[in-house]
Write an enzyme that holds these catalytic residues in place. Structure first.
Site, mmCIF file in Angstrom:
data_model
loop_
_atom_site.group_PDB
_atom_site.id
_atom_site.type_symbol
_atom_site.label_atom_id
_atom_site.label_comp_id
_atom_site.label_asym_id
_atom_site.label_seq_id
_atom_site.Cartn_x
_atom_site.Cartn_y
_atom_site.Cartn_z
ATOM 1 N N HIS A 117 -30.962 36.149 32.155
ATOM 2 C CA HIS A 117 -30.506 36.848 31.031
ATOM 3 C C HIS A 117 -29.758 35.873 30.000
ATOM 4 O O HIS A 117 -29.512 34.886 30.271
ATOM 5 C CB HIS A 117 -29.371 37.739 31.810
ATOM 6 C CG HIS A 117 -28.819 38.886 30.724
ATOM 7 N ND1 HIS A 117 -27.906 38.603 29.925
ATOM 8 C CD2 HIS A 117 -28.837 40.051 30.914
ATOM 9 C CE1 HIS A 117 -27.654 39.627 29.401
ATOM 10 N NE2 HIS A 117 -28.305 40.692 30.017
ATOM 11 N N GLN A 130 -26.815 40.710 39.278
ATOM 12 C CA GLN A 130 -27.746 41.768 40.080
ATOM 13 C C GLN A 130 -27.816 41.399 41.278
ATOM 14 O O GLN A 130 -28.592 41.991 42.034
ATOM 15 C CB GLN A 130 -29.165 41.439 39.253
ATOM 16 C CG GLN A 130 -29.369 41.683 37.803
ATOM 17 C CD GLN A 130 -28.870 43.175 37.244
ATOM 18 O OE1 GLN A 130 -29.074 44.195 38.133
ATOM 19 N NE2 GLN A 130 -28.371 43.175 36.292
ATOM 20 N N CYS A 164 -32.674 41.635 27.188
ATOM 21 C CA CYS A 164 -31.995 40.120 26.832
ATOM 22 C C CYS A 164 -32.469 39.123 27.875
ATOM 23 O O CYS A 164 -31.532 38.167 28.431
ATOM 24 C CB CYS A 164 -30.275 40.431 27.734
ATOM 25 S SG CYS A 164 -29.472 41.771 26.354
ATOM 26 N N LYS A 222 -21.822 47.313 36.846
ATOM 27 C CA LYS A 222 -22.941 47.421 37.641
ATOM 28 C C LYS A 222 -23.112 47.652 38.964
ATOM 29 O O LYS A 222 -24.088 47.572 39.728
ATOM 30 C CB LYS A 222 -23.795 45.960 37.410
ATOM 31 C CG LYS A 222 -24.245 45.537 35.919
ATOM 32 C CD LYS A 222 -24.891 44.243 35.693
ATOM 33 C CE LYS A 222 -25.195 43.886 34.426
ATOM 34 N NZ LYS A 222 -26.134 44.671 33.591
ATOM 35 N N ASP A 254 -25.210 33.428 38.441
ATOM 36 C CA ASP A 254 -25.058 34.675 37.859
ATOM 37 C C ASP A 254 -25.502 35.622 38.908
ATOM 38 O O ASP A 254 -26.668 35.732 39.363
ATOM 39 C CB ASP A 254 -26.055 34.714 36.646
ATOM 40 C CG ASP A 254 -26.222 35.939 36.075
ATOM 41 O OD1 ASP A 254 -25.501 36.999 36.645
ATOM 42 O OD2 ASP A 254 -26.782 36.344 35.067
#
Length: 403
Positions: free
Chosen positions: A113, A193, A356, A216, A190
């Site tokens: 991302h 997700q 993104c 999220k 990261d």
């Protein structure tokens, strides 16, 4: 297994009939989270860490309880977690707080991302560091061999996503931690997700930093967390200082606090942190093992259904190598057209465009107009997936007729 019908009762927006397949961008928020935030505003609205009266002490206690509970969700301890607005802020905080030396190398990937790519390019501009990006396979997988070839003794940081926001592919972060540490480098993950969808254990992963967003994972917008391992604390010099970050201030000098508060300049998102705590409790009560099983089962049906349709090109690895995110295109239609048709004809919400992640979509997938992305979460049902596939069948038939 999840009692999805019971879960859906907690999300009034679903009563409108929308089939929400865009949880990768932002999840829906249950009533329980909103109620907890409202309680703060109506019952003990005060700043944290700045007062000794009852309301202030209650607010401070609730805020620190949130930090502790959020930390436990990823198997960390309270003193290792900094509260932030989102994953983007967390990554930028690390990017500009690390003590860089000219010639240091950052290893990242083209799966990222923008929030885990642009900050490193900015570091190259500002601090004279080098950035090297590993190219994933056409299916969106990062090969361990490529990590071993790229990470060397000049590498200060390896920064990579845990799960691709475009393809749902899962990366080898545990191997990345081993390789990074063999060369004296740090690993930033990261987790935007992964943390909402699978059980994440920072001790097992061996990472030095883990960033994730509350919005999220059933939490409010403007909430998130950054895990910093004990070994990495001394590597950081906070980019922001001010109220709440200092132990003492004298004329011409100051001493920073030792704990995570040194990274939380100014008044934090108090209600947001409290809301994220409630979201974490909500997910824990569902059991994260059940969450990922539910999503994978639905995701497999969605993937196979789309792959069987004439004129549909599906991207990413097989379902066993990914989570419930599927990107695709329809021959003869722009991704935005597909999203608009699904919304207008069947009230199905999907994402379209670049997500993104332009380097991935342009250079790896080679799709200059982007893709359509459908993503699943705890409140989606088998019936919704079938309705989505049925709408796609009709859409593709119409597209092929116009061809």
């Amino acid at each position: 297994m999840l009692n999805v019908e019971k879960i859906r009762e907690d999300f009034p927006i679903l009563e409108t009939g929308v089939i929400y397949l865009d949880s990768t961008a932002t999840s829906l928020t249950p009533k329980q989270v909103l109620s907890e935030m409202e309680k703060y505003y109506l019952e003990y609205r005060a700043n944290v860490g700045r007062g000794i009266y009852e309301l202030a002490e209650r607010a401070t206690s609730a805020y620190e309880a949130a930090r502790k509970r959020i930390a436990s969700f990823i198997n960390a301890i309270k003193g290792e977690v900094v509260m932030v607005k989102n994953t983007t802020e967390a990554i930028n905080l690390v990017a500009h707080s690390l003590k860089w030396r000219k010639g240091d190398k950052i290893v990242t990937t083209l799966l990222e991302h923008h929030s885990n790519y642009l900050p490193w390019l900015r570091c190259a501009e500002r601090y004279g560091v080098k950035v090297e990006a590993i190219k994933p396979t056409p299916q969106g997988m990062i090969e361990v061999d490529d990590l071993e070839k790229t990470v060397d003794d000049s590498t200060k940081l390896v920064a990579m996503t845990h799960v691709s926001n475009v393809l749902g592919s899962i990366t080898p972060v545990e191997e990345a931690a081993r390789i990074a540490h063999e060369h004296g480098a740090l690993l930033l993950i990261d987790g935007a997700q992964s943390v909402p969808h699978i059980k994440v254990d920072v001790a097992k992963l061996g990472c030095d930093f883990l960033a994730f967003s509350g919005h999220k994972m059933c939490g409010p917008t403007g909430s998130g967390a950054l895990y910093i391992s004990r070994e990495a604390w001394e590597e950081l010099d906070p980019v922001f200082v001010g109220g709440g970050t200092v132990e003492s201030v004298e004329e011409g000098r100051f001493t920073l606090l030792k704990g995570p508060a040194r990274f939380e300049a100014g008044t934090p998102g108090i209600a947001e942190a409290i809301g994220l705590k409630r979201a974490v409790e909500y997910l824990d009560a569902l059991n994260m093992d059940h969450v990922v099983k539910h999503e994978r089962k639905l995701g497999e049906r969605m993937y196979e259904g789309l792959c069987s349709m004439e004129g549909v090109e599906v991207y990413g690895p097989e379902p066993k190598y990914k989570l419930g995110i599927t990107s695709f295109n329809v021959e003869g239609l722009d991704p935005h057209e597909v999203a608009l048709i699904l919304d207008a004809s069947a009230k199905i919400a999907v994402r379209s465009g670049m997500h993104c992640a332009q380097p991935l979509i342009k250079q790896v997938l080679k799709k200059p107009k982007g893709t359509v992305r459908a993503s699943l979460y705890i409140y989606n049902t088998k019936e919704e997936v079938e309705k989505f596939l049925s709408a796609m069948e009709e859409l593709t038939r119409s597209a092929l007729k116009r061809k």
